[in-house]
Design an enzyme around this catalytic site. Structure first.
Site, PDB file in Angstrom:
ATOM      1  N   ASP A 488      59.261  -5.194  35.154  1.00 16.76           N
ATOM      2  CA  ASP A 488      59.156  -4.552  33.838  1.00 16.76           C
ATOM      3  C   ASP A 488      60.283  -3.572  33.575  1.00 16.76           C
ATOM      4  O   ASP A 488      60.484  -3.137  32.439  1.00 16.76           O
ATOM      5  CB  ASP A 488      57.841  -3.766  33.758  1.00 16.76           C
ATOM      6  CG  ASP A 488      56.649  -4.650  33.443  1.00 16.76           C
ATOM      7  OD1 ASP A 488      56.850  -5.735  32.890  1.00 16.76           O
ATOM      8  OD2 ASP A 488      55.522  -4.240  33.759  1.00 16.76           O
TER       9      ASP A 488
HETATM   10  C1  GLC Z   1      53.527  -3.516  37.644  1.00 20.11           C
HETATM   11  C2  GLC Z   1      53.014  -4.459  36.588  1.00 20.11           C
HETATM   12  C3  GLC Z   1      53.534  -5.851  36.764  1.00 20.11           C
HETATM   13  C4  GLC Z   1      54.997  -5.843  37.000  1.00 20.11           C
HETATM   14  C5  GLC Z   1      55.399  -4.915  38.117  1.00 20.11           C
HETATM   15  C6  GLC Z   1      56.890  -4.814  38.297  1.00 20.11           C
HETATM   16  O1  GLC Z   1      52.870  -3.765  38.855  1.00 20.11           O
HETATM   17  O2  GLC Z   1      51.620  -4.497  36.561  1.00 20.11           O
HETATM   18  O3  GLC Z   1      53.222  -6.618  35.627  1.00 20.11           O
HETATM   19  O4  GLC Z   1      55.382  -7.158  37.272  1.00 20.11           O
HETATM   20  O5  GLC Z   1      54.900  -3.636  37.857  1.00 20.11           O
HETATM   21  O6  GLC Z   1      57.506  -4.103  37.280  1.00 20.11           O
HETATM   22  C1  GLC Z   2      56.485   1.042  34.270  1.00 19.82           C
HETATM   23  C2  GLC Z   2      56.284   0.825  35.742  1.00 19.82           C
HETATM   24  C3  GLC Z   2      55.946  -0.611  36.039  1.00 19.82           C
HETATM   25  C4  GLC Z   2      54.825  -1.048  35.146  1.00 19.82           C
HETATM   26  C5  GLC Z   2      55.112  -0.757  33.679  1.00 19.82           C
HETATM   27  C6  GLC Z   2      53.927  -1.130  32.835  1.00 19.82           C
HETATM   28  O1  GLC Z   2      57.576   0.319  33.849  1.00 19.82           O
HETATM   29  O2  GLC Z   2      57.383   1.197  36.498  1.00 19.82           O
HETATM   30  O3  GLC Z   2      55.603  -0.759  37.390  1.00 19.82           O
HETATM   31  O4  GLC Z   2      54.624  -2.418  35.306  1.00 19.82           O
HETATM   32  O5  GLC Z   2      55.399   0.592  33.521  1.00 19.82           O
HETATM   33  O6  GLC Z   2      53.883  -0.529  31.642  1.00 19.82           O
END
Ligand code: GLC
Ligand code: GLC
Length: 823
Positions: A488
């Site tokens: 993300d």
């Molecule tokens: C969080 C989110 C997941 C994402 C991950 C890496 O665990 O739930 O959807 O893939 O972060 O950013």
């Molecule tokens: C932030 C976090 C990631 C998560 C995302 C969801 O980017 O670092 O882990 O998946 O928020 O909103």
């Protein structure tokens, strides 16, 4: 250092002190009603949706960390204390919390009174039961009062924390007998209320927080328990609570049970109930609440419900079990990893001690991956989940990033345009088909964008997923990343300069050419699955198209996605490489390495079937081991970014070593673990597994800090100030992927279309083990004798007959198949 121990026989983790390094929690509920409960009775409850139907209040960011829960206060001749230790924190002669499968038992003893409370949500009920057992352990007669306490949330948890100008005037309750009813907003558009009752006569009650606690007091100084006398206060606005006073006298050695029930009740056309008992007086119809309390009004009834819950879990957890010489492995596989998978099924990423229950609903990519971890436990509910998720898919194959569990509708609050989302649907459905053989699901008619006019069969949904990636390729023939991919925080089109602005929802820059090697690897896997699905439907033309698309993508990865010793991570907005040795930071990233190898990209075999040690796949994972390895697991990338890079986005906002910036992001360690088994390197795979797996980290709980029985999303990486410290436990894709890694690849038992594949790769440390696997109604008992020699693969004898290959054909339901596997 440990703060408790595993009781594997009882399937419990036993916490021996209230002062754990962080609140260690558990989840109650497996259908519609859920609770979070910490080892000191903190937490909250909700019906279906932690944001929209919150029953009780909890304060994140509070001081101390874990305040707000369901508490019992004891006033024993003026000695006032709480058996859950918090909130009064009086010294206890004994303290113990047992977190089990869907229940928690907290026991505290002081001054000759032992109070043990069993918390659980019975199957089929929308209620939390709190069975309190009080024992006089002294040799004197004891007379004392018990005060229950919980604080109601005014339903919408977000509004509850923000809209005080309205909310402080709307609270309403009713009290009837020993039951306290919370009916805020029932007078208008709500058709539901909460009830908190106890199965005995009460000496008094309170429903107004200020009366019970005081205005300038803390909960530890609450006035009513200190005074030893309830005030029978009726809340009118402000802060509605529920408290019962129960007086008891116990002879030495005598015990008494009390059954408290916190329930959620609806009255509507669907269940044929009138809204009001007396419309003019606005008295609520309590029929269903009374029936609920009646059903649970005796110790026997509560015990029977608890027994049924135990049987339910016993049944669930017999789908896959291992018996090995390694206790830690056994307890993770047989109990806690599968349990955590069920919790992610229920919660997705919504409610934990790190997720407030108001920020995120069910994630499209999260839930499709979670499926891989629970499909063998609850195939029917997995089916329903797939159809729910697919119904939120957009007609072009892309997806809203999340949907709300109450409405099951996709929403834009966390954005859309994450270009990895579509392919996860194929990967999740593939897992379901392999487990169940239920290919009919592909003919189910499912809406797009929750719109029935746009409905097509599920197979068409998969086609759209497949085509989405193909229709969104960049200059190198690699998939465009869009807003982000699995990570993300790799926001290549965002260029955000505004403080606090969400990287997930800010308008992207137009005209981006940014490409993702992760999606490329993911697509290779998904297109391969899709090709087999198409072939199974007799759609050979489509199967061939998918196979050739997978092959082209694999080539594109090896040609344009290769840095020399590992896979690149991306091309940015300007077409520059991300994840290259040419950079000073972020030279190598974990995601494409693990995923490419597990998808078979760059894997080469010698004539005798052994993997080529100089293949791109082997070199990529060797680089992972060398550059990303640490004593606490594999970090996400290395070196971490030291400063904000606008062209990369959120990843570089985190201080080095945390979260996506070089943290040990446990979710993708299993991709590498699986990749290592593909290369026949089980020893290294099992080492990587043990580093992040909580039972193996129990001895360093003071470093790890969060629960030693479930995975955390992140352990601080080697460049972090607090290397080894974990955060964000429970709700993480780590649960599903590690279960896939350990059950299907290390222990090596996985379902396929025509049979069970047996292909263990766990290295020399587990010389023999037995897996018992139920699949499609039959039971397979698979005994493995493992030389642990690198690259050696299983030879199978099925019911006494040697077979070639590594697939055990499915046997008729009801049969027991014995398999001997020798490596
Ligand atoms: C969080 C989110 C997941 C994402 C991950 C890496 O665990 O739930 O959807 O893939 O972060 O950013
Ligand atoms: C932030 C976090 C990631 C998560 C995302 C969801 O980017 O670092 O882990 O998946 O928020 O909103």
């Amino acid at each position: 250092m440990k703060f408790g121990h595993f009781d594997d026989e009882a399937r419990e983790y036993v916490i021996e002190t209230p002062v754990t390094p962080y609140p260690w929690i558990n989840y109650l509920g497996s259908e519609d009603f859920f609770s979070l409960i910490s080892h000191t009775a903190g937490g909250y409850t909700f019906y279906k949706d932690a944001k929209m139907r919150r029953l009780t209040r909890y304060r994140y960011n509070d001081i101390p960390t874990d305040s707000g829960g369901r508490y019992f206060f004891i006033n024993d001749g003026g000695d006032v204390w709480t058996p859950s230790w918090l909130p009064l924190k009086k010294d206890l002669d004994f303290f113990e919390t047992r977190h089990g499968m869907g229940y928690t038992r907290i026991t505290g003893e002081r001054g000759g009174l032992r109070v043990s409370t069993l918390y659980f949500v019975p199957l089929g009920e929308t209620a939390e039961v709190q069975k309190v057992t009080i024992t006089n352990t002294s040799d004197e007669v004891k007379s004392f009062s018990l005060f229950s306490y919980l604080e109601f949330c005014l339903w919408n948890a977000q509004d509850d924390q923000t809209n005080y100008q309205r909310n402080l005037s709307i609270g309403e309750v009713e009290v009837e007998g020993s039951a306290i009813y919370h009916k805020t907003e029932y007078r208008e558009r709500r058709d539901h209320y909460a009830v908190y009752g106890v199965n005995t006569e009460i000496a008094g009650f309170d429903t107004d927080r200020e009366t019970f606690v005081g205005l300038y007091e803390t909960l530890a100084e609450a006035k009513v328990p200190l005074a030893g006398k309830a005030e029978n206060s009726m809340a009118s606005g402000w802060y509605p609570i529920a408290s019962h006073q129960v007086d008891s006298t116990l002879q030495p050695g005598e015990s008494r049970d009390l059954v408290f029930v916190l329930g959620y009740v609806e009255n509507n056309a669907e269940n044929g109930e009138e809204k009001w008992a007396d419309d003019a007086k606005q008295i609520i119809n309590k029929n269903r609440a009374r029936a609920l309390l009646d059903r649970l009004s005796t110790t026997e009834a509560a015990d029977a419900a608890f027994t049924a819950l135990g049987e339910y879990w016993h049944e669930l957890l017999s789908a896959y079990t291992v018996d090995s010489p390694d206790d830690k492995l056994n307890r993770m596989v047989n109990i806690w990893n599968q349990y955590q998978c069920m919790v992610t099924f229920n919660m997705s990423r919504s409610a934990s001690y790190f997720e407030t229950g108001i920020g995120r609903g069910m994630g499209f990519r999260d839930s499709t991956q979670d499926l891989l971890g629970f499909v063998h436990l609850i195939p029917d509910r997995a089916r329903e989940r797939i159809l729910d998720i697919a119904a939120t898919q957009l007609p072009d194959g892309s997806a809203y990033h999340q949907y709300q569990p109450l409405t099951k509708r996709g929403n834009n609050e966390l954005g859309s345009g994450f270009n990895d989302d579509p392919a996860w649907l194929i990967i999740g459905v593939d897992g379901y088909l392999k487990e169940t053989g239920d290919f009919d699901i592909l003919d189910e008619i499912v809406p797009f964008d929750n719109n029935d006019d746009l409905a097509e069969n599920l197979y068409t949904h998969l086609t759209r997923s497949f085509e989405f990636t193909l229709g969104n390729l960049g200059p190198h023939g690699l998939p465009l990343i869009g807003r982000a991919d699995w990570n993300d925080c790799l926001n290549l089109n965002c260029f955000s300069t505004t403080p606090g602005e969400s990287f997930q929802t800010t308008e992207n820059q137009a005209g981006g050419v940014a490409e993702s090697t992760f999606i490329a690897a993911q697509f290779v896997l998904a297109a391969g699955h899709y090709a087999r699905i198409a072939a199974h439907r007799g759609d050979e033309v489509e199967a061939a198209r998918a196979r050739s698309a997978a092959e082209d993508m694999s080539q594109a990865l090896l040609t344009h996605g290769w840095d020399g010793d590992w896979f690149l991570r991306a091309y940015d907005f300007y077409g520059n490489k991300v994840g290259t040795h040419e950079d000073t930071e972020g030279q190598i990233w974990i995601e494409p390495q693990g995923f490419a190898v597990l998808a078979g990209v760059g894997v080469e075999h010698n004539a005798d079937g052994t993997p080529v040690v100089t293949s791109p796949a082997a070199r990529a994972l060797d680089s992972v081991d060398r550059l990303l390895g640490s004593e606490h697991g594999l970090v996400l990338q290395y070196p971490a970014y030291q400063s904000y890079r606008i062209e990369l986005g959120e990843v570089s906002t985190y201080p080095p070593g945390y979260k996506e910036n070089g943290g040990i992001f446990c979710h993708n360690n299993p991709w590498v673990i699986i990749g290592e088994t593909v290369l026949g390197r089980g020893g290294r795979a099992f080492d990587d597994y043990r580093k992040i797996t909580p039972a193996y980290r129990e001895d360093i709980s003071e470093v790890h800090r969060v629960e030693p029985y479930v995975y955390a999303q992140m352990i601080a990486g080697k460049e972090a100030k607090r290397h080894g410290e974990a955060k964000n436990s429970w709700l993480t894709g780590t649960a599903a992927w590690n279960f896939v890694a350990v059950s299907q690849y290390l222990l090596g038992v996985r379902t396929d279309y025509d049979g069970l594949v047996v292909d263990p790769q766990i290295g020399p440390d587990v010389p023999q083990f037995t897996v018992t696997r139920q699949a499609r109604g039959a039971t397979y008992v698979i005994s493995v004798v493992n030389s642990g020699r690198e690259g050696s693969r299983a030879r199978l004898v099925v019911d006494g007959v040697p077979v070639s290959g590594r697939t055990v054909p499915y046997a008729p339901a009801g049969s027991v198949v014995r398999v001997q596997a020798t490596l």
